[in-house]
Design a protein around this motif. Sequence first.
Motif, short mmCIF file in Angstrom:
data_model
loop_
_atom_site.label_atom_id
_atom_site.label_comp_id
_atom_site.label_asym_id
_atom_site.label_seq_id
_atom_site.Cartn_x
_atom_site.Cartn_y
_atom_site.Cartn_z
N ALA A 260 42.77 -12.01 -34.40
CA ALA A 260 43.45 -12.98 -35.26
C ALA A 260 44.14 -12.32 -36.45
O ALA A 260 43.94 -12.71 -37.61
N GLY A 261 44.96 -11.31 -36.19
CA GLY A 261 45.69 -10.62 -37.24
C GLY A 261 44.91 -9.56 -37.97
O GLY A 261 45.40 -8.94 -38.92
N LYS A 262 43.70 -9.34 -37.56
CA LYS A 262 42.83 -8.31 -38.14
C LYS A 262 42.45 -7.33 -37.03
O LYS A 262 42.78 -7.53 -35.86
N LEU A 263 41.71 -6.31 -37.38
CA LEU A 263 41.17 -5.39 -36.40
C LEU A 263 39.64 -5.49 -36.39
O LEU A 263 39.01 -5.46 -37.45
N LEU A 264 39.09 -5.63 -35.21
CA LEU A 264 37.65 -5.51 -35.02
C LEU A 264 37.40 -4.09 -34.55
O LEU A 264 37.98 -3.64 -33.56
N VAL A 265 36.55 -3.37 -35.25
CA VAL A 265 36.24 -1.98 -34.93
C VAL A 265 34.74 -1.88 -34.68
O VAL A 265 33.93 -2.18 -35.58
N GLY A 266 34.37 -1.49 -33.47
CA GLY A 266 32.96 -1.40 -33.10
C GLY A 266 32.57 0.03 -32.76
O GLY A 266 33.42 0.90 -32.54
N PHE A 267 31.24 0.28 -32.69
CA PHE A 267 30.75 1.65 -32.59
C PHE A 267 29.65 1.77 -31.53
O PHE A 267 28.81 0.88 -31.38
N PHE A 268 29.67 2.90 -30.82
CA PHE A 268 28.54 3.32 -29.99
C PHE A 268 28.10 4.68 -30.51
O PHE A 268 28.64 5.72 -30.13
N GLU A 269 27.13 4.65 -31.41
CA GLU A 269 26.73 5.84 -32.14
C GLU A 269 26.08 6.86 -31.21
O GLU A 269 25.58 6.52 -30.14
N THR A 270 26.05 8.10 -31.66
CA THR A 270 25.37 9.15 -30.90
C THR A 270 23.91 8.80 -30.67
O THR A 270 23.36 9.02 -29.58
N ARG A 271 23.26 8.27 -31.70
CA ARG A 271 21.88 7.78 -31.57
C ARG A 271 21.82 6.36 -32.12
O ARG A 271 22.14 6.10 -33.27
N GLY A 272 21.43 5.45 -31.24
CA GLY A 272 21.35 4.06 -31.63
C GLY A 272 20.03 3.73 -32.30
O GLY A 272 19.14 4.58 -32.46
N LYS A 273 19.88 2.47 -32.69
CA LYS A 273 18.70 2.01 -33.41
C LYS A 273 18.01 0.91 -32.58
O LYS A 273 18.46 -0.24 -32.57
N PRO A 274 16.93 1.26 -31.85
CA PRO A 274 16.19 0.22 -31.13
C PRO A 274 15.68 -0.85 -32.09
O PRO A 274 15.37 -0.56 -33.26
N TRP A 275 15.58 -2.07 -31.58
CA TRP A 275 15.15 -3.19 -32.42
C TRP A 275 14.27 -4.13 -31.61
O TRP A 275 14.46 -4.30 -30.41
N GLY A 276 13.29 -4.72 -32.29
CA GLY A 276 12.44 -5.72 -31.63
C GLY A 276 11.43 -5.12 -30.70
O GLY A 276 11.12 -5.70 -29.65
N MET A 277 10.86 -3.96 -31.08
CA MET A 277 9.93 -3.29 -30.18
C MET A 277 8.68 -4.12 -29.90
O MET A 277 8.07 -4.00 -28.85
N ASP A 278 8.29 -4.96 -30.82
CA ASP A 278 7.11 -5.80 -30.63
C ASP A 278 7.44 -7.16 -30.04
O ASP A 278 6.60 -8.06 -30.02
N GLY A 279 8.67 -7.28 -29.55
CA GLY A 279 9.09 -8.55 -28.96
C GLY A 279 10.16 -9.22 -29.80
O GLY A 279 10.20 -9.06 -31.02
N ILE A 280 11.01 -9.97 -29.16
CA ILE A 280 12.09 -10.68 -29.84
C ILE A 280 11.59 -12.06 -30.23
O ILE A 280 11.05 -12.79 -29.39
N PRO A 281 11.73 -12.46 -31.48
CA PRO A 281 11.26 -13.79 -31.88
C PRO A 281 11.89 -14.88 -31.02
O PRO A 281 13.08 -14.84 -30.69
#
Length: 835
Positions: A260-281
């Motif tokens: 919509a007239g802007k730029l969306l810039v996304g990333f796939f980092e060299t090392r990502g950050k796991p999340w929700g190791m104890d389960g997703i709420p």
Amino acid sequence: MQSKLPSHAEYVIVGGGIIGLSTAFHLTRLGHHDVLLLERDQLTCGTTWHAAGLVTQLRANENMAKLAQYTAGLFHELENLTGQSTGFRQSGSITIAATPARLEELKRGASMGRSFGLEVEMIDAAEAKRRVPLLDVADVIGAAWIPSDGMTSPVDTARAFAAGARQGGAEILERTPVTRIIVEKGRIAGVETAEGVVRAEKVVICTGMWTRTLAAELNWTVPLQAAEHFYVVTEAIADLPSDLPTIRDMDAHFYAKPDAGKLLVGFFETRGKPWGMDGIPHDFSFDSLPDDFEHIEPYLINAMRRIPALENVGLQLNFNGPESFTPDNRFLLGPAPDIANLYVAAGFNSCGIESSGGAGKVMAEWMSTGVPASDYWEMDVRRAMPFQRNRRYLRDRTGEAVGNLWALHWPHKSPETARDVRVSPLHDRLAAAGANFGEAAGWERAQWFGGAEAPTSTHATFGRDDWFKASGAEHEATRSGVTLFDQTSFAHLLVQGRDALALLQRLSTNNVDVPVGRIVYTPWLNERGGMESDVTIARTGDDELLVVTAAVQRIRDLAWLRMHAKGAGHVFVTDVSSGYACLSVMGPRSRELLMRVSPADFSDAAFPFATAREIEIGYGMAFAFRMTFVGELGWELHIPVEQALGIYDALVAAGRDLSLRHAGYVALNTLRLEAGYRDWGSDVSDEDTPLESGLGFTVAWKKAEDFIGRTVLESQRALVPRRRLVQLVAPKAVPLMFGTEPVWRNGSLVGYLRSAGFGHTLGCGVGMGYVHSETGVSAEWLAQGTFEIEIAGERHAAIASLRPFYDLNRTRVKGEWRKAEDLIAPELLLARSKE
């Protein structure tokens, strides 16, 4: 107002993201109207709502590419089919290469894409700049352009699937969380919700990052883990083209698209950050995670260098939301191995939107018929091993999996994290001998040996570097002397009982009713004649048979055996894989070596090919199979794990003056390619029949017992197949082949290589691939054509044959001595001799 929960449904879909909604849509398209989708909160509230909406079609293999290609085609017409707008538009994509290695990968990917019917154009830096003026191309050496790629609105597209599903008769209930999957006597029975129980004929779990926990409650391994995924959205950029294509710079780890007239810039980092190791709420809906600008700043700086306009514009949004990733970056689709009529579709590694149409179609067909419509082995959930639901393993591997999406996909590359999960008892000995280890099904397996004094690289390259020389020396040693392969990763499945033979006769195309001490190689087919597996079966007793299969096939083959054992009478199936190590002694001097460490008679008369015998060896005992996968005289030694070290040491000590050499799986692959041996998962799969695959010799047409898939084979028996696996060599090609290279005949694309490598004995690249002809693929059709293999965009002259180019008559396997160079096919020798 929401409808009342029904008491029964033929199909229940758990999860209302884009995958579940697509599955519901496609079930109704197949004519199934008793379809119920249950969503815990609101549709798209998990991951779908915050996806970037990229539609990319060039994937790692044919079937993943087909899912994406089908999806793009469906998005074209979805609005007309459902009346719901999707926001889909095809503005193309451009992928930048700033290094020679990345350019090589893009060229090879472009060739692969063409073999899958995808238009991919390689362009230079100037053309990249012309098409995308925003780019700084000072260091760009090439790019890949795909005009049919595009982008869509994830939420609107999901709503279109929902609209189409409802129009087809499906019922969709929001705010109806499933609290339990109900299983009775090994079959799905239904689902439980707070509103009551729904009995069901078939259930598919499409719950994204919640899936691992839900499946684990059923003792089912569905290995995926959420990781944080970051993107930013800029403020408005003046004069930003509305038809700007998607931009990818994989070495810089970012993508960009107009928004919509802007730029969306996304990333796939060299090392990502796991999340929700104890389960997703359970109440995590339309939520985001805390931003982490420090984590993404290096990648945003990379994006600013490539797109200088970013330096002069502010950020309107800094977003972080979770997406699920799998240990090998491949989807998780298909049936539970031990629960009938329960399925899963999850683990899409940030590619769920672009694969949603294809994935929904695949799952609808799979659930409807019980078998997939095509070969989806790479994505089949039954490849998962039980240990892969270990949370520490998933945490460590997921961080790497995020970066591996866009890391260079070197040949024979394995992950770096969460290693040494499954090791042979000989692991330390092999490491001391200079082994370079790769991973398969969690097993550490030697790929090649770099020498005890030399450090080994972690992967191969596209060129003829140290890995090529090392594996080539192992290849040549197997042809000229004797080598030792550690194949402990083999799975061993013991089938016992008075009805054990009857069960295996029913599953096997070959005749398994052989004397005790004999071995049979046989495919196992599904009802459409496709090869569910190919295994080696040793008759170890009157009512006992040992099935040996590949490591990656262990769960799938065990499930296949157990499924058919139900109701088959007095038969028991036991996984005894952990009890065996396996050493393969291969080469023309293998008999000489074994005679030094064992009193057994290894002569052709006493120990013919396809014989299994318990022998004394070293200070221990082993089952010796006279088998080969390299086209040479040799024996597999199946050894009790606790005796493996002693027997290994005895072999190594006895082989010193024979120049015994260790060898790894890269040499194993090039040796078997020369000899024309098929590899399940590469050359043969569950949509390939033995007659198409050149394995007609494994079909025992005259055996009294019927076998699964026979009717289909009978219908093909008198025909010349229109699709057939052939062997190809490229006598003059300098670039190496690794598989997926297109095959051309008389200027027309007729197929692609399923597997390939360098044949060190043949002196050139060699591979196998299915080629197609409406008039039938015969020896005459091959001889009358001019063949080429396309490698990284360049075509190279090739020879195609239905027969192997090395030792056609298996003289070396039979123990007859002839020089290896005298066993090369005359047509190849002639081609090599020409200027």
